[in-house]
Motif scaffolding. Sequence first.
Motif, PDB file in Angstrom:
ATOM      1  N   ALA A  35       3.485 -19.412 -19.088  1.00 39.51           N
ATOM      2  CA  ALA A  35       2.256 -18.777 -18.600  1.00 39.51           C
ATOM      3  C   ALA A  35       1.496 -19.695 -17.652  1.00 39.51           C
ATOM      4  O   ALA A  35       0.912 -19.231 -16.671  1.00 39.51           O
ATOM      5  CB  ALA A  35       1.369 -18.389 -19.778  1.00 39.51           C
ATOM      6  N   LEU A  36       1.517 -20.996 -17.943  1.00 39.23           N
ATOM      7  CA  LEU A  36       0.793 -21.934 -17.085  1.00 39.23           C
ATOM      8  C   LEU A  36       1.540 -22.246 -15.797  1.00 39.23           C
ATOM      9  O   LEU A  36       0.923 -22.530 -14.768  1.00 39.23           O
ATOM     10  CB  LEU A  36       0.512 -23.224 -17.857  1.00 39.23           C
ATOM     11  N   LEU A  37       2.856 -22.192 -15.819  1.00 36.30           N
ATOM     12  CA  LEU A  37       3.651 -22.544 -14.647  1.00 36.30           C
ATOM     13  C   LEU A  37       3.858 -21.400 -13.661  1.00 36.30           C
ATOM     14  O   LEU A  37       4.122 -21.650 -12.483  1.00 36.30           O
ATOM     15  CB  LEU A  37       5.008 -23.099 -15.074  1.00 36.30           C
ATOM     16  N   LEU A  38       3.769 -20.178 -14.108  1.00 37.00           N
ATOM     17  CA  LEU A  38       3.951 -19.036 -13.210  1.00 37.00           C
ATOM     18  C   LEU A  38       2.677 -18.854 -12.373  1.00 37.00           C
ATOM     19  O   LEU A  38       1.654 -18.396 -12.860  1.00 37.00           O
ATOM     20  CB  LEU A  38       4.263 -17.760 -13.998  1.00 37.00           C
ATOM     21  N   GLU A  39       2.789 -19.211 -11.126  1.00 30.83           N
ATOM     22  CA  GLU A  39       1.619 -19.210 -10.248  1.00 30.83           C
ATOM     23  C   GLU A  39       1.129 -17.808  -9.908  1.00 30.83           C
ATOM     24  O   GLU A  39      -0.057 -17.626  -9.602  1.00 30.83           O
ATOM     25  CB  GLU A  39       1.938 -19.977  -8.965  1.00 30.83           C
TER      26      GLU A  39
ATOM     27  N   GLU B 144      -3.599 -12.336 -17.326  1.00 36.05           N
ATOM     28  CA  GLU B 144      -2.183 -12.304 -17.708  1.00 36.05           C
ATOM     29  C   GLU B 144      -1.794 -13.583 -18.450  1.00 36.05           C
ATOM     30  O   GLU B 144      -1.032 -13.536 -19.421  1.00 36.05           O
ATOM     31  CB  GLU B 144      -1.312 -12.127 -16.468  1.00 36.05           C
ATOM     32  N   ARG B 145      -2.323 -14.704 -18.003  1.00 35.39           N
ATOM     33  CA  ARG B 145      -2.048 -15.971 -18.696  1.00 35.39           C
ATOM     34  C   ARG B 145      -2.564 -15.914 -20.144  1.00 35.39           C
ATOM     35  O   ARG B 145      -1.877 -16.327 -21.074  1.00 35.39           O
ATOM     36  CB  ARG B 145      -2.689 -17.146 -17.971  1.00 35.39           C
ATOM     37  N   ILE B 146      -3.771 -15.385 -20.288  1.00 33.41           N
ATOM     38  CA  ILE B 146      -4.355 -15.262 -21.636  1.00 33.41           C
ATOM     39  C   ILE B 146      -3.500 -14.337 -22.493  1.00 33.41           C
ATOM     40  O   ILE B 146      -3.274 -14.617 -23.676  1.00 33.41           O
ATOM     41  CB  ILE B 146      -5.815 -14.779 -21.542  1.00 33.41           C
TER      42      ILE B 146
END
Length: 156
Positions: A40-44, A50-52
């Motif tokens: 989630a953190l690496l997908l820019e 969406e990250r949450i």
Amino acid sequence: MPETTPGPLPALPVTFRPARTRAVLLTAGTALFAVITLIALLLEQLGPGERISFVFTAALLAGVLFLLARPKVVADEAGVTVVNIMSRRRLEWAQILRVNLRAGDPWVFLDLSDGTSMPALGIQPGIARARAVADARALRALAEDRSAAGPGTAGG
């Protein structure tokens, strides 16, 4: 099963839990959470919402695995506490008539004085069958020893 090998009773209090299964579940839950959070953190291209949602989903999945690692059976002088996935029940020694682990059973079953049978998921032969059989025999010996000393125990 009437076959009980006489031997020294375990010192009380004693906790029975499926150690290998628990280690696998806790490790898998932690790794799953870490990997999904890292993704989630690496997908820019992901936005904050969406990250949450990725992290929330990872936490839910890890939480399920942690719940599956929860079962245990704790025996002490006064009785037994059976902790299953979503429940906890305290039993006095006199309430336990028999401790059963038959071939093919997924875990130990306790036959109770009220005529019911209760699963004790803290002793399960999944990954470590020999350990589960030894734990079941130890709990059976404790139950027989403690129930014989108490009033109102029916033979089974």
